[in-house]
Design an enzyme around this catalytic site. Structure first.
Site, mmCIF file in Angstrom:
data_model
loop_
_atom_site.group_PDB
_atom_site.id
_atom_site.type_symbol
_atom_site.label_atom_id
_atom_site.label_comp_id
_atom_site.label_asym_id
_atom_site.label_seq_id
_atom_site.Cartn_x
_atom_site.Cartn_y
_atom_site.Cartn_z
ATOM 1 C CB CYS A 1 -4.786 33.932 -35.073
ATOM 2 S SG CYS A 1 -5.672 32.426 -35.503
ATOM 3 C CG HIS B 1 -11.760 25.834 -40.975
ATOM 4 N ND1 HIS B 1 -11.146 24.607 -40.922
ATOM 5 C CD2 HIS B 1 -10.780 26.751 -41.122
ATOM 6 C CE1 HIS B 1 -9.844 24.755 -41.051
ATOM 7 N NE2 HIS B 1 -9.588 26.047 -41.170
ATOM 8 C CB CYS C 1 -11.942 29.991 -34.672
ATOM 9 S SG CYS C 1 -11.629 31.714 -34.308
ATOM 10 C CD GLU D 1 -15.787 31.232 -41.354
ATOM 11 O OE1 GLU D 1 -14.545 31.071 -41.376
ATOM 12 O OE2 GLU D 1 -16.313 32.346 -41.155
ATOM 13 C CB THR E 1 -13.911 34.767 -39.665
ATOM 14 O OG1 THR E 1 -13.520 33.488 -40.161
ATOM 15 C CG2 THR E 1 -15.102 34.619 -38.744
ATOM 16 C CB CYS F 1 -11.330 36.825 -37.035
ATOM 17 S SG CYS F 1 -9.907 36.494 -38.100
ATOM 18 C CG ASN G 1 -5.508 33.224 -42.249
ATOM 19 O OD1 ASN G 1 -4.361 33.646 -42.244
ATOM 20 N ND2 ASN G 1 -5.821 32.024 -41.789
ATOM 21 C CB SER H 1 -2.904 28.163 -39.410
ATOM 22 O OG SER H 1 -2.939 28.314 -40.805
HETATM 23 S S1 SF4 Z 1 -7.783 33.394 -38.679
HETATM 24 FE FE1 SF4 Z 1 -9.457 34.324 -37.556
HETATM 25 S S2 SF4 Z 1 -11.201 32.968 -37.889
HETATM 26 FE FE2 SF4 Z 1 -9.371 31.814 -38.478
HETATM 27 S S3 SF4 Z 1 -8.801 30.713 -36.604
HETATM 28 FE FE3 SF4 Z 1 -7.659 32.656 -36.569
HETATM 29 S S4 SF4 Z 1 -8.945 34.089 -35.377
HETATM 30 FE FE4 SF4 Z 1 -10.233 32.320 -35.989
#
Ligand code: SF4
Length: 283
Positions: free
Chosen positions: A12, A79, A101, A131, A167, A195, A225, A267
Site C-alpha cells: 500500500c 504504526h 504511515c 497504533e 486504520t 485507510c 490489515n 505489506s
Molecule cells: S495498511 Fe493502511 S494504515 Fe497500514 S500502512 Fe498501509 S495505508 Fe497505512
C-alpha cells in the site's frame, strides 16, 4: 487451476512511504548505525530486506529500545509512536525519522485536536498494537474499545465525545460498534479513519460474486490489515486460509482444488503474490 487475484495487491502507499523513509535514513547518514524501532511493517520479508541494508531492528518495548541506544539514527515504525518516546530519542541526540504511515499520522493529529477541544475519545482498536499504544499515550481521556461489549462498560461524564478507530479495522465490525455507541451516546461525533488500502481491499472482497474452492489470504499473522481481511474472508467463504509464503501451500491437499481466489495484505511484496499465482497455475 483457475486463479483469480483481487486487486490491488502488493504494498500500500503507507508501506511504500515507510520503505522510502528507511532508504533516506540509510542514504543520508552514511556510516552511522541505523536502528529500526519496532518492526517497520508486519512482514518478515520486508524486515529481512531492511536487515540486509545493515539496519538493526529492535522489536518490543520502544522506550527501552531508545534507552539502549547512545548514538546513531532511529527510524520509528509504520504504526505510530508516542510523542514522549520520539522526544526522548531527540533529547538523546539521535537522528530521528518517524516513518508512521500518513493515515496513522492523520489519525493521531485528529485525536490531539479533539483532546485540545476537551473531548473524550472512544478509540476502537486492537489492544497492544503499536497504533493503539501510540493513540492511548496521548491522553487519559482516550478510552479503548476493543470489542462490542466494551461499549457498555464505558463511563464518561462528558457530552463531548468523539469516536475514532484504528486504520486497519473491518468496515463491517466498525459499523456494528458505531451502532452500539450511537445508542449509548447519541450526541457522539464519529470520525472514520479506516485507510484507503484497507477500505478498497475489503470492498473488493465483499463485492466478489463468485464461489471458490479455496480463498487464500496472503500476509503475516501479526499484520492487522491482513488478519482483518482473513476474518472477513472466513465469514464469507468458510474455506479461507492465511499463508505468508508459497512454501506453506505444501501442507494443503490441493488436488481437487479448481477455483482459487487470492487476496493480499498491504505489506506483502507484489512478487510474493505473483509467485503463489504462478505456483498454483502450474499445478
Ligand atoms: S495498511 Fe493502511 S494504515 Fe497500514 S500502512 Fe498501509 S495505508 Fe497505512
Amino acid at each position: 487451476m483457475n486463479v483469480k487475484v483481487l486487486k490491488p495487491y502488493g504494498f500500500c502507499a503507507g508501506v511504500e512511504y515507510v520503505i522510502k523513509t528507511l532508504d533516506k535514513a540509510v542514504n543520508d547518514n552514511n556510516g552511522k548505525q541505523v536502528y529500526c524501532i519496532g518492526d517497520l511493517v508486519h512482514n518478515d520479508e520486508v524486515i529481512n530486506f531492511v536487515k540486509s541494508k545493515g539496519v538493526k531492528v529492535i522489536s518490543g518495548n520502544k522506550e527501552e529500545a531508545i534507552d539502549s541506544i547512545d548514538f546513531g539514527v532511529v527510524v520509528f515504525s509504520a504504526h505510530g509512536t508516542s510523542d514522549k518516546i520520539i522526544q526522548k530519542a531527540i533529547d538523546k541526540g539521535l537522528v530521528v525519522y518517524d516513518a508512521a504511515c500518513p493515515f496513522v499520522k492523520k489519525e493521531l493529529l485528529d485525536i490531539k485536536k479533539y483532546i485540545e477541544k476537551d473531548y473524550d475519545v472512544l478509540f476502537i482498536g486492537v489492544p497492544g498494537h503499536d497504533e493503539a499504544n501510540a493513540v492511548l499515550s496521548i491522553s487519559s481521556k482516550i478510552h479503548l474499545i476493543a470489542r462490542l461489549s466494551d461499549v457498555e462498560q464505558i463511563n464518561i461524564n462528558n457530552k463531548k465525545i468523539v469516536v475514532i478507530n484504528q486504520t486497519t479495522l473491518s468496515t463491517d465490525e466498525l459499523h456494528y460498534i458505531h451502532f452500539a455507541i450511537k445508542k449509548r451516546f447519541p450526541y457522539a461525533v464519529f470520525e472514520d479513519e479506516i485507510c484507503n488500502s484497507s477500505r478498497i481491499r475489503q470492498k473488493m472482497l465483499l463485492s466478489e460474486a463468485n464461489d471458490y474452492d479455496l480463498v487464500i489470504v496472503v500476509g503475516d499473522k501479526h499484520s492487522n490489515n491482513t488478519q482483518t481481511l482473513f476474518k472477513m474472508a472466513k465469514e464469507k467463504y468458510c474455506n479461507a486460509i492465511n499463508i505468508s509464503s508459497k512454501e506453506q501451500l505444501h501442507t494443503f491437499d490441493l488436488h481437487k482444488t479448481q477455483n482459487v481466489l487470492i487476496l493480499s495484505g498491504a505489506s506483502v511484496m507484489k512478487e510474493k503474490v505473483e509467485e503463489i499465482i504462478k505456483f498454483l497455475k502450474n499445478l
